[in-house]
Design an enzyme around this catalytic site. Sequence first.
Site, PDB file in Angstrom:
ATOM      1  N   GLU A   1      -0.041  -1.065   5.687  1.00 31.77           N
ATOM      2  CA  GLU A   1       1.007  -0.592   6.668  1.00 31.77           C
ATOM      3  C   GLU A   1       0.906   0.800   7.052  1.00 31.77           C
ATOM      4  O   GLU A   1       1.355   1.296   7.968  1.00 31.77           O
ATOM      5  CB  GLU A   1       2.328  -1.017   5.876  1.00 31.77           C
ATOM      6  CG  GLU A   1       3.773  -0.834   6.831  1.00 31.77           C
ATOM      7  CD  GLU A   1       4.149   0.600   7.088  1.00 31.77           C
ATOM      8  OE1 GLU A   1       5.017   0.917   7.803  1.00 31.77           O
ATOM      9  OE2 GLU A   1       3.777   1.068   6.097  1.00 31.77           O
TER      10      GLU A   1
ATOM     11  N   ASP B   1       0.818  -1.262  -0.007  1.00 31.68           N
ATOM     12  CA  ASP B   1       0.083   0.095   0.010  1.00 31.68           C
ATOM     13  C   ASP B   1       0.692   1.252   0.151  1.00 31.68           C
ATOM     14  O   ASP B   1       2.035   1.330   0.452  1.00 31.68           O
ATOM     15  CB  ASP B   1      -0.959  -0.129   0.989  1.00 31.68           C
ATOM     16  CG  ASP B   1      -0.229   0.136   2.442  1.00 31.68           C
ATOM     17  OD1 ASP B   1       0.812  -0.837   2.715  1.00 31.68           O
ATOM     18  OD2 ASP B   1      -0.806   0.541   3.480  1.00 31.68           O
TER      19      ASP B   1
END
Length: 382
Positions: free
Chosen positions: A133, A79
């Site tokens: 994350e 991400d």
Amino acid sequence: MTTHPAHDIGSSSQPYAVGVLHGMLQVDSPSCHEGEVAAHIVSLMRDLGFTAEIDAAGNAVGTIGRGDGPSVMLLGHMDTIPGHIPVRVEGDRLYGRGAVDAKGPLSAMICAAATAVARGFPGSLTVVGAVEEETPSSRGAMHIRADHARPDALIVGEPSGWDTVVVGYKGKTDLSYQVRCDPTHPSNPAPKATELLCGAWATLLDVLGPDIGNHSFATPGPTLVSLSGDMAVAEAEFSVRTPPLYDVDRLVDQLTAKLPKGRLELINSVAACRTDRSDPVVRALSGAIRAQHHRPVWKVKSGTSDMNTLAEVWDVPMATYGPGDSALDHADNEHILIEDYLRGIDVLVRALEALGADPAVRPALSLLTAERSSGPTGPDSP
């Protein structure tokens, strides 16, 4: 995608290795929207010989190698923060959202794992592209630590710089403070929600004490993340970067006791983590950097990563490594130097080879087998 021989990945096949990262960058993947890039990564890993799938959390997980040697996990995140950067090569730089944070390190891990197994890595390598994350929950790493078998060693992929190993991160505590007051005229001397909110920030600084800031790994570093509301209803978010062994419960209790009204809520907390240069993973990465005729650098950081999340549960050799300049994290001109990216792949390959030969990194199953084969011990032993 055409299957590519694993032994050709890395500096010996620069166009392919760069193409792996280029392809990942072309798929936008802001937090909570990683499905398309996860499918892309799983397809890529399968073509390189991995057994790969998307797990229940949405992580892309691939395993390669089936030897009896150690199991090593390489975990990066897929991400990114929101915002598109046109993917392009300009001179010696590859631009794109995630080039540094952290598709560059993740792509280097995939290429390095395939290469290491092709060169005879004696155990198994698992590469994880984790979700979320960049959010407080770190949901991808939380799922991995709960549902995946603990590896014998762990490398977390974040931009450290190709010649640098990160040996520690501060922890992070996220707090929310909400206040409601009866609506009133601005001239009324009664406390207003906005005033209480500002006072809470001052109270937090007082509770933390005079020695604060992120200038040192040993001190807490507070941040006023957000303020919103009006005289009747207001909310603030505070974040505190915490040093090792910091007592978060005591902080919350002290702050709660000093706030005159409102509700303080602990949103999320992850402890600091730190290893040292004697750690087998740190040694392996450092030796691999030296093999490129460069002196390794060791750093601790005031931020947090998935290393914090995994270190809370897994007591295994670990460190963080990845090509890319972390000063470009979240930047509008995020890019990676192609030479550094390729060097990072070579460092990871050499480090994996060293871990595969290190007697300090032994499979847990082998240790258990050895204990059983040695027979009973203790005062009742024959």
